[in-house]
Design an enzyme around this catalytic site. Structure first.
Site, short mmCIF file in Angstrom:
data_model
loop_
_atom_site.label_atom_id
_atom_site.label_comp_id
_atom_site.label_asym_id
_atom_site.label_seq_id
_atom_site.Cartn_x
_atom_site.Cartn_y
_atom_site.Cartn_z
N HIS A 67 33.57 42.62 49.34
CA HIS A 67 34.36 42.70 48.09
C HIS A 67 33.48 42.42 46.89
CE1 HIS A 67 34.95 38.30 47.34
NE2 HIS A 67 34.89 38.20 48.66
N ASP A 184 29.58 35.00 46.91
CA ASP A 184 30.80 35.43 47.58
C ASP A 184 31.52 36.38 46.64
OD1 ASP A 184 33.30 35.61 48.82
OD2 ASP A 184 33.89 33.57 48.29
N GLU A 218 40.03 41.11 46.76
CA GLU A 218 39.97 40.19 47.90
C GLU A 218 40.25 38.75 47.48
OE1 GLU A 218 38.28 37.46 50.93
OE2 GLU A 218 37.82 37.60 48.79
#
Length: 340
Positions: A67, A184, A218
């Site tokens: 993502h 992330d 996400e």
């Protein structure tokens, strides 16, 4: 030999493009340009996601997911003193926002810099500056503009619903670390695109048809609730690092279970066996406070097998960090997965 360090360069480019969940067009445009430069077939989905298709040796189709959306914030009110009240996007460790530089993006495309601050921001003024809880009720965004009231802010074109993007502060150290907000999951996006580029440069055909799914929601829970038809889905996200976990910043983590339940046993066994065969430094862990694009796809009812791996990332949803060794182990495991 493949130069893994060029992943740092691509990741840094992607990290520099603001893309909190729902505001991802610019970063998807960047990835589309990469697809066009490399000759990869791609499709933009109505939900904002990007799907890249690579022909394999068999008809079996594997999805590789990552993502590109990040945490962030959104203006939810303009305070009487010209500061901004905000709501969070995703689940950041909010105390880490305190003192961070940011950018407010208006509907007209204007951008204004600012700083996240606690209301008790001055040690020489506020007795509780060091102890006040940091949350959306006690924090504000201070604009770097001469504004003294709500009307001053409105004249800038700032209004409720405007996105607030944080400075990722990306740094690559001589010792091989990359530290930044939003590793992330922009790091995994870079790993996957560099893998596709590597396969093309070396004229390697993957064993299976590949659908690379770059999702854009996400962090708010529904990134891959819609995906194209695939047989199995490997989310390449981040590995957790911390107490009771075997993972580290130098390893690739294979997730056995997260908050959505266990991942596919056969897929995970295959991944573990590939890691052993390639002599990779890996860990198998359970992430109880985690959810992935595979979780979203399964909850949406897709008939797929699913698993999750990723380079170990310390201080997730805060000031994150991983190491080149973890990136290499992740790259090689994903490569082994699509070739075996």
């Amino acid at each position: 030999m493949f130069d893994y360090k060029r992943i740092f360069s691509l990741a840094s480019d992607i990290l520099a493009i603001p893309s909190p969940s729902g505001y991802t067009k610019d970063v998807i445009d960047f990835l589309v340009k990469l697809c066009e430069e490399q000759g990869f077939a791609y499709e933009r989905m109505n939900n904002g996601s990007l799907v890249v298709s690579i022909k394999g040796e068999t008809d079996y189709t594997v999805g590789l997911g990552a993502h590109v959306d990040t945490l962030g914030a959104m203006v939810c009110a303009i305070n009487g003193d010209g500061t901004l009240k905000f709501d969070r996007i995703g689940g950041p460790v909010l105390p880490t926002y305190d003192g961070e530089y940011c950018e407010v993006i208006t509907r007209e495309g204007k951008k204004y810099t600012g700083t996240f601050l606690c209301k008790a921001q001055a040690a020489h003024v506020h007795k509780g500056s060091g102890t006040m809880e940091r949350n959306t009720d006690t924090m504000i965004v201070r604009l770097d503009e001469i504004v003294h009231n709500k009307d001053d802010v409105k004249k800038l074109g700032i209004c409720n619903g405007d996105y607030i993007a944080l400075d990722p502060k990306t740094t690559v150290t001589p010792s091989g670390y990359i530290k930044s907000r939003f590793l992330d999951d922009k790091l995994s996006v870079a790993i996957i695109f560099e893998l596709l580029k590597h396969l093309k440069e070396e004229n390697i055909t993957p064993k299976y048809n590949l659908k690379v799914i770059i999702s854009t929601f996400e962090e708010v829970g529904f990134g891959s609730s819609y995906i194209p038809k695939i047989d199995e889905f490997l989310a390449v996200d981040m590995g957790c690092v911390g107490e009771h976990l075997e993972g580290s910043e130098e390893k690739v983590s294979i997730c056995a279970k997260d908050s959505g339940g266990p991942y596919n046993y056969e897929m995970n066994t295959k991944l573990i066996n590939i890691a052993k065969e390639l002599k990779l430094d890996y860990a198998v862990d359970i992430f109880p406070y985690y959810s992935s694009d595979v979780t979203a796809a399964l909850k949406a009812g897709h008939n797929i097998k699913g698993s999750l791996i990723g380079s170990g990332v310390a201080a997730s949803h805060g000031m994150e960090r991983t190491h080149l060794k973890g990136i290499i182990n992740t790259f090689e495991l994903v490569k082994g997965y699509v070739l075996k």
